[in-house]
Design an enzyme around this catalytic site. Structure first.
Site, mmCIF file in Angstrom:
data_model
loop_
_atom_site.group_PDB
_atom_site.id
_atom_site.type_symbol
_atom_site.label_atom_id
_atom_site.label_comp_id
_atom_site.label_asym_id
_atom_site.label_seq_id
_atom_site.Cartn_x
_atom_site.Cartn_y
_atom_site.Cartn_z
ATOM 1 N N ARG A 102 0.838 -1.195 0.000
ATOM 2 C CA ARG A 102 0.000 0.000 0.000
ATOM 3 C C ARG A 102 0.875 1.248 0.000
ATOM 4 O O ARG A 102 1.930 1.279 0.650
ATOM 5 C CB ARG A 102 -0.874 -0.022 1.259
ATOM 6 N N THR A 391 -8.701 0.388 -10.568
ATOM 7 C CA THR A 391 -8.293 -0.799 -9.783
ATOM 8 C C THR A 391 -8.502 -2.082 -10.586
ATOM 9 O O THR A 391 -9.292 -2.139 -11.515
ATOM 10 C CB THR A 391 -9.010 -0.818 -8.422
ATOM 11 N N GLU A 411 -6.035 3.892 -7.396
ATOM 12 C CA GLU A 411 -7.193 4.549 -6.783
ATOM 13 C C GLU A 411 -8.212 5.010 -7.812
ATOM 14 O O GLU A 411 -8.906 4.184 -8.348
ATOM 15 C CB GLU A 411 -6.749 5.701 -5.865
ATOM 16 N N ASP A 431 -7.816 8.193 -0.065
ATOM 17 C CA ASP A 431 -8.507 7.156 0.719
ATOM 18 C C ASP A 431 -8.421 7.436 2.220
ATOM 19 O O ASP A 431 -9.035 6.739 3.027
ATOM 20 C CB ASP A 431 -7.937 5.759 0.417
ATOM 21 N N SER A 456 -10.238 -0.805 0.730
ATOM 22 C CA SER A 456 -11.315 -1.806 0.742
ATOM 23 C C SER A 456 -10.929 -3.017 -0.100
ATOM 24 O O SER A 456 -11.757 -3.894 -0.328
ATOM 25 C CB SER A 456 -12.586 -1.207 0.156
ATOM 26 N N GLY A 478 -13.958 0.244 -5.420
ATOM 27 C CA GLY A 478 -14.050 1.116 -4.243
ATOM 28 C C GLY A 478 -14.508 0.303 -3.040
ATOM 29 O O GLY A 478 -14.248 -0.896 -2.958
#
Ligand code: GLU
Length: 571
Positions: A102, A391, A411, A431, A456, A478
């Site tokens: 991440r 994504t 994103e 986010d 998520s 999302g």
């Protein structure tokens, strides 16, 4: 006769000695293979992954090759300028690992970074486009770590298909062309405008061949010098220049932010669900925990006894989802900054209590978080950003029975719209909660230097009660990802639908608000019934991108979401 016995025995061992393979069933649109498989959002990426699997590569080897191609051909969704989470099943040891690539906030980030001068939150696109939404990309470091642990082929081999394609060019797909034509912001950034638009300023159309020599050069450097070359040297310097010199929202990111980036292995979050064990990605993603909570709550009801996708089970799953999202929105953030009650949230007694809050006949409205052990401050309102056009998810099973389930992201569609070195830079920092303080208390998912924004993304692996792999699944979308993945797991396990049918089955999700049903599907008929039960029902398109593989008695069974452009292929 002798040959076919040998073939059957060989495929038996190839799949891990837990299956005998039968001819595929009739009436299925799933893809069946015997040795290995990749299910991914783009055919060119699938081919690159399959080549690596054919060469004896492991699931992570194939994922790296496919992801490098996605960086080129699906630039709206993911790439080396973004981050990812990957679940990995190592067949020989039986271990399940999860990898956190991440993005992190640079040192210049602050809790109020997405507030306007008047203290109110910026609008989503006012924050997302430009430099300050860009997190330090984590994908390359994550691949470096996972490849060190599980790679079989040489690192540099994995970049060849993408380098070739970037040099020769690829044909713009209808989906990419559609998103290019619609995007309002790509043209506002000179380098991005030049790459995606014709000289007359119109967006390049489907069928146009797009070459990307800059990306070819970047990938060549990464292939020969390794992932370190992403975090120092010219590639890193160019990223820093791109975000700091952005006309809109210049970032304070420095080279030290890039060199300091670390990918992490995290404990996967696992829970038994009926006779299966489900493992997902823990915090900083909310994907694993929230999916598990939904399943742990609906486990209290005999879903298998209902007609699939009829009003009663949709009601129960939507209610479970509202309860799970109430916890998610309150408790989940980067665990390096905030203690997350992971065990409490997946405790079966706790989930039974939560299931007790559901009426079989009436919707419970807006839910409060439960008390799984720690208290924190609710911080969630679905943002403008929840359209899920970006994504990507891929699932892979290699020839040794190892599996990877990876969701990868920049994103929003085309991320921050900034480009560097031929690739898109993410806007993952949006986010974070835009509001750092609510009702006088700090919000768990507020921005901070070095912190990872809550995700998520829900790459998931399912096992039987002996620890044999049953399924790899995940999706973009999302925060609706969680609903898409939970639906597919329930459809496949409780309603015994095959992989493709479970993926293509209508999506629905309740994020502790309205019950959102997928427009244009049979679920529309449930609207009046659910409204009678007290649900606020909304209908709209829910463009999941579910890519899954199941291990069945027919061999590997793959499904690719009809809502996007992916395929499942293998041998
Ligand atoms: N940024 C989102 C997340 O990490 C994913 C966005 C999407 O799926 O479109 O949860």
């Amino acid at each position: 006769m002798k040959t076919s016995v040998i073939a059957i025995v060989a495929s038996f061992f190839a799949l891990g000695a837990c299956q005998t393979t039968l001819p595929p069933p009739e009436n299925t649109t799933s893809v069946y293979t015997q040795k290995h498989m990749i299910s991914v959002a783009n055919p060119l990426a699938a081919e690159a992954g399959r080549e690596i699997l054919r060469a004896g590569g492991s699931a992570i080897d194939a994922a790296i090759a496919a992801q490098m191609v996605l960086t080129l051909v699906e630039p709206q969704s993911s790439g080396i300028g973004g981050g990812a989470f990957a679940m990995y099943f190592d067949k020989s040891s039986g271990s399940v690992e999860s990898y956190d690539g991440r993005e992190t906030a640079p040192r210049s980030a602050s809790p109020g970074m997405f507030l306007k001068a008047d203290g109110k939150s910026k609008k989503f696109y006012d924050a997302a486009v430009g430099g300050s939404s860009v997190g330090v990309p984590g994908l390359m470091r994550m691949f470096q770590l996972a490849h060190k642990n599980h790679g079989k082929l040489a690192w540099k081999e994995l970049f060849k298909p993408a380098i070739d394609l970037a040099r020769k060019g690829f044909v713009i797909s209808p989906r990419l062309a559609g998103l290019l034509a619609k995007d309002r912001f790509l043209k506002t950034i000179p380098g991005t405008k030049a790459y995606f638009h014709e000289a007359d300023g119109t967006a390049k159309k489907a069928g146009t061949v797009l070459r990307n020599p800059l990306l070819a050069a970047t990938l060549k450097t990464l292939a020969t010098k390794g992932a370190d070359a992403f975090y120092s040297g010219d590639i890193a310097k160019n990223i820093v220049t791109a975000v700091r010199s952005a006309r809109k929202n210049p970032s304070g990111m420095t080279l030290a932010d890039l060199t300091g980036y670390r990918a992490k292995t995290r404990p996967p979050v696992c829970m038994n669900y009926r006779q299966w064990k489900i493992c997902g990605m823990g915090p900083p993603s909310s994907g694993g925990l929230t999916t598990l909570q939904i399943l742990g709550i609906v486990e209290q009801f005999d879903l298998g006894g209902f007609v699939p996708f009829s009003a009663r089970p949709v009601h129960l799953i939507a209610e479970a989802s509202a309860l799970a999202f109430a916890d998610r929105n309150t408790y989940i953030a980067d665990p390096d900054f905030i203690p997350v009650p992971t065990l409490g949230m997946t405790n079966k007694d706790y989930l039974k209590i939560r299931a007790g809050e559901i009426s079989r006949f009436k919707a419970g409205g807006k839910r409060f978080p439960g008390m799984p052990g720690l208290s924190a401050n609710p911080d969630y309102a679905p943002s403008e950003n929840e359209h899920g056009l970006s994504t990507t998810h891929m699932s892979i099973v290699d020839g040794d029975g190892n599996a990877l389930s990876m969701t990868s992201s920049i994103e929003n569609a085309f991320g921050s719209r900034l480009m560097s070195g031929g690739f898109m830079l993410n806007n993952q920092l949006t986010d974070f909660s835009f509001t750092p303080i609510k009702n006088g208390s700090p919000v768990a998912n507020r921005a901070a230097p070095g912190k990872r924004p809550r995700s998520s993304m829900s790459p998931t692996l399912v096992f039987d009660n002996k620890g044999n792999l049953v399924m790899a699944i995940g999706s973009p979308g999302g925060s609706r990802i969680i609903g898409y993945v939970a639906k597919t797991i329930i459809a496949a396990l409780d309603w015994k639908m095959d992989m493709t049918a479970a993926i293509d089955a209508p999506n629905f999700v309740n994020r502790n608000g309205s019950t959102d049903l997928e427009k244009g599907t049979g679920l529309e008929d449930l609207k009046p019934l659910l409204e009678d039960m007290g649900h606020t029902v909304k209908l709209f398109g829910q463009v999941s991108g579910l890519h899954g593989i199941r291990i069945t008695k027919y061999g590997l069974e793959g499904g690719a979401d009809k809502r996007r452009e992916g395929v499942a292929i293998g041998d």
